[in-house]
Design an enzyme around this catalytic site. Structure first.
Site, PDB file in Angstrom:
ATOM      1  N   HIS A  29     -12.974  46.792 -42.011  1.00 60.67           N
ATOM      2  CA  HIS A  29     -12.278  46.094 -43.023  1.00 60.67           C
ATOM      3  C   HIS A  29     -13.147  46.057 -44.424  1.00 60.67           C
ATOM      4  CE1 HIS A  29     -10.921  44.327 -39.305  1.00 60.67           C
ATOM      5  NE2 HIS A  29      -9.752  43.922 -39.983  1.00 60.67           N
ATOM      6  N   HIS A 268      -7.502  45.701 -47.204  1.00 59.40           N
ATOM      7  CA  HIS A 268      -8.017  44.854 -46.147  1.00 59.40           C
ATOM      8  C   HIS A 268      -8.576  45.330 -45.203  1.00 59.40           C
ATOM      9  CE1 HIS A 268      -8.471  40.979 -44.314  1.00 59.40           C
ATOM     10  NE2 HIS A 268      -7.827  41.657 -43.359  1.00 59.40           N
ATOM     11  N   GLU A 418     -10.624  17.542 -32.396  1.00 60.57           N
ATOM     12  CA  GLU A 418     -10.929  18.398 -30.937  1.00 60.57           C
ATOM     13  C   GLU A 418     -11.610  19.830 -31.541  1.00 60.57           C
ATOM     14  OE1 GLU A 418      -7.782  15.326 -29.806  1.00 60.57           O
ATOM     15  OE2 GLU A 418      -8.080  17.158 -31.289  1.00 60.57           O
ATOM     16  N   HIS A 480       0.006  13.987 -20.960  1.00 54.93           N
ATOM     17  CA  HIS A 480      -1.472  13.999 -20.923  1.00 54.93           C
ATOM     18  C   HIS A 480      -1.853  14.464 -19.326  1.00 54.93           C
ATOM     19  CE1 HIS A 480      -0.948  11.650 -24.483  1.00 54.93           C
ATOM     20  NE2 HIS A 480      -2.136  11.241 -24.530  1.00 54.93           N
TER      21      HIS A 480
END
Length: 690
Positions: A29, A268, A418, A480
């Site tokens: 890149h 890129h 999280e 859950h």
């Protein structure tokens, strides 16, 4: 260094090393390195405190390339600055076993602070590093003796800021006012698909100001003096009482220097090609052959003398500190080396003795808190937290102190972040001085999974506490209740996944996780109480092997293996079998990866191949088939759960002691039929044990 012409040539050296290495590898890149070369030149020659001769000295600045696809920029910087990265390694870019892999990897390349590539995670790592610096400074620095005083710099691109983790991490950094964190945004307006206006037109300045960051906007990323002024301002305000983390927004041209591809997505992620490289050399007035750097530029880039001077100054400061505060200095260096206190083994044994004597059923999440209560006060490097589930994960131990923006501590309330928490913990571990652990529900490990994977890839001592580990959590239902999560986490190479059955196994799991310096651990813990199991006095060593014979009743005709809360169920089933004349072996498997690392002889002795095996776990059954073989059986949960009390769910999913005994009977009968010589006349086959 104010010679603009020289600085331009130095930046061009980065550009040409990049395009030459990528062209040789036919992969890479070039766009971001060419666009950020001027920024990198200013940062690395005017501001970054580092020593190529001693890349790990404690008070160096940290540099993170969050847009890790721009790896050749970092490799060129390291090579030219004088790190142990010769030109031959740049010529082996992206080749097998080179020191220049496709994306930066910590532990492979000298001077690389973290492994990056998954966009945004390097930014999360940088937040953790800056947090570690702030906390260590508060803990160890004394008036006139600031032995911890460095910055964390991170390069980010559009992709990093599009990723959701950037919100989690940067919101937290602003809340905590991590003022020595300086992010440089490569605002080039291009991503793989083209101009980003169609999918990323955020008010980035407003966004970060809302987080509580200091934002320096509209910096010309190709003007060395403008870049230098922005970095100086960021560093200056970092020392203020109300200092903030800084985002420097640099307008750049992706692929700058490429006549036909600069400013487009074409530059890129692909080599420029020989013709375009030749034209780039002409446009940049670079007459030198591939990988050739003029001597004057090598001298200008060489940071070894400057770095050695900075390190020597710090060593003199530390010598004064050591003389004035010998115990603090000793503890600081111990923690930098990653060593545990001398009395850690004694504290663990005291914990084990208490748990071996316990007679009360307890949830393993509660047993985990008991382990933390026992060990935490003796481990000042233990830095805990939870993603807004402290009261459920039970991750805060007695005597721990919640840290805030203005008060140091050893427990962080991460909020509902999280992924950001997991990435920050990686950064904390990478920085050194702390052993981070953080809690959430097991089902939410999906949010943090890629950072867990990165911890394993980097071999970091990071501890994930995942509670509410099965249908046993009960009424919260299938959203859950984890089904596939334990098996899925076990597939991550290098991650030790523990699912302890009782307080004793939980204590051993914590001991092993803390002692494991080269790998992360995940502790899968129950919400519901688990049975009190009978252990021998020396059980800790067996448990630490990951799988062991817990109990043998009679002459074994079948082998039961289980983890977590199902070990108690299997133990009850074993008793039923024994009462009905069927001998069995019960194996607890709290950590399958540790068991797999044992010798073949040990594994065979624990799991004799001649015994038919039945595995029991309230999770997806497929993982266990490698242990039970084609002639064994697995009892598990292969669909999503239900909303009901835990006991009712175990009956519904046929995971009671009676169900296990019935399945074991059937397995013994099938084995006897398949092996006629097997003695079956001395016990009665009972197919229903409910």
């Amino acid at each position: 260094m104010n010679d603009i012409a020289l600085q331009t040539r130095m930046a061009n050296a980065l550009r040409l090393l990049t395009v030459d290495a990528i062209e040789r590898a036919r992969s890479g890149h070039p766009g971001a390195p060419m666009g950020m070369a001027d920024i990198a030149q200013v940062l690395w020659t005017r501001h970054l405190k580092h020593d190529p001769g001693e890349p790990q000295w404690p008070d160096r600045d940290r540099f993170v390339l969050s847009n890790g696809h721009a790896s050749m920029l970092l490799y060129a910087l390291l090579h030219l600055s004088g790190y142990d990265l010769p030109i031959s390694e740049l010529m082996r870019f992206r080749q097998l076993h080179s020191k220049t892999p496709g994306h930066p990897e910590v532990g492979i390349t000298p001077g690389v602070e973290t492994t990056t590539g998954p966009l945004g995670q390097g930014l999360g790592n940088a937040v953790g590093m800056a947090l570690a610096e702030k906390l260590l400074a508060a803990e160890f620095n004394r008036p006139g003796l600031a032995i911890v005083d460095h910055h964390t710099y991170v390069f980010v691109g559009d992709g990093c800021l599009m990723e959701g983790i950037s919100h989690e991490a940067c919101s937290l950094a602003g809340t905590l006012r991590l003022s020595k964190l300086i992010a440089v945004y490569d605002d080039n307006g291009i991503s793989i698909d083209g101009e980003v206006d169609g999918w990323f037109n955020d008010d980035t300045q407003g966004r970060f100001e809302a987080y509580g960051w200091n934002v320096i906007a509209d910096v010309d990323g190709h003007d060395p003096d403008a870049i230098d002024a922005a970095l100086r301002q960021a560093r200056s305000q970092a020392g203020d009482a109300n200092g903030k983390p800084t985002l420097i927004c640099c307008r750049t041209i992706i692929g700058r220097g490429s006549p036909n591809k600069a400013g487009t997505e074409a530059v890129h992620g692909a080599p420029l090609g020989a013709d375009e490289i030749a034209q780039t050399r002409g446009q940049l007035r670079w007459p030198h052959a591939a990988f050739e750097i003029p001597d004057d530029l090598r001298r200008a880039w060489d940071a070894r003398e400057r770095g050695a001077d900075a390190r020597t100054q710090w060593q003199r400061l530390f010598a004064r500190y050591e003389k004035s505060h010998p115990e603090l200095a000793k503890d600081f260096m111990r923690r930098q080396r990653g060593e545990l206190p001398e009395d850690f083994g004694h504290q663990v044994q005291a914990l084990l003795d208490r748990q071996l004597a316990a007679t009360t059923e307890t949830a393993t999440r509660k047993a985990s808190q008991q382990a933390l209560d026992a060990l935490g006060p003796h481990l000042p490097e233990l830095l805990g937290g939870s993603a807004d589930l402290t009261g459920s994960n039970l991750t805060q131990f007695k005597g721990s102190r919640s840290l805030t923006r203005d008060h140091a501590g050893n427990y962080l309330h991460y909020g509902v972040r999280e992924f950001g928490m997991a990435a920050a913990m990686n950064g904390i571990a990478l920085h050194g001085g702390y052993i981070p652990y953080g809690g959430t529900f097991l089902t939410f490990s999906d949010y943090s999974r890629n950072a867990v994977r990165m911890a394993a890839l980097m071999k970091l001592r990071v501890i994930h506490v995942f509670t509410h580990d099965s249908i046993g959590l009960g009424e919260d239902g299938p959203t859950h209740q984890s089904v596939e999560h334990a098996a899925s986490l076990r597939l991550i190479p290098g991650l030790d996944v523990w699912r302890p059955a009782d307080a004793v196994e939980t204590a051993v799991a914590w001991r092993c996780a803390i002692e494991q310096r080269q790998a992360p651990s995940a502790l899968l813990l129950s919400r519901q109480n688990t049975a009190v199991l009978e252990h021998a006095g020396d059980a800790a060593d067996s448990i630490a092997r990951g799988g062991y014979v817990l109990r043998e009743l009679g002459t074994a005709r079948v082998l039961l293996m289980a983890t977590g809360s199902e070990v108690g169920i299997a133990s009850a089933a074993q008793q039923l079998l024994f009462e009905q004349g069927v001998g069995s072996r019960l194996v607890s498997m709290p950590c399958t990866s540790r068991f797999d690392r044992q010798s073949a002889d040990y594994r065979r002795r624990v799991l004799p191949p001649e015994l038919p095996a039945l595995a029991i776990e309230a999770g997806h059954p497929d993982f266990w088939r490698k242990y039970v073989g084609r002639c064994g059986a697995v009892m598990g949960v292969d669909r999503f759960g239900e909303s009901a009390p835990a006991a009712e769910l175990y009956r519904w999913f046929k995971l009671t002691a009676g169900d296990v005994a019935t399945s074991a009977h059937e397995l013994v009968l099938e084995h006897a039929k398949a092996h006629p010589r097997a003695p079956v006349e001395d016990f009665e086959i009972v197919l229903s044990c409910n």
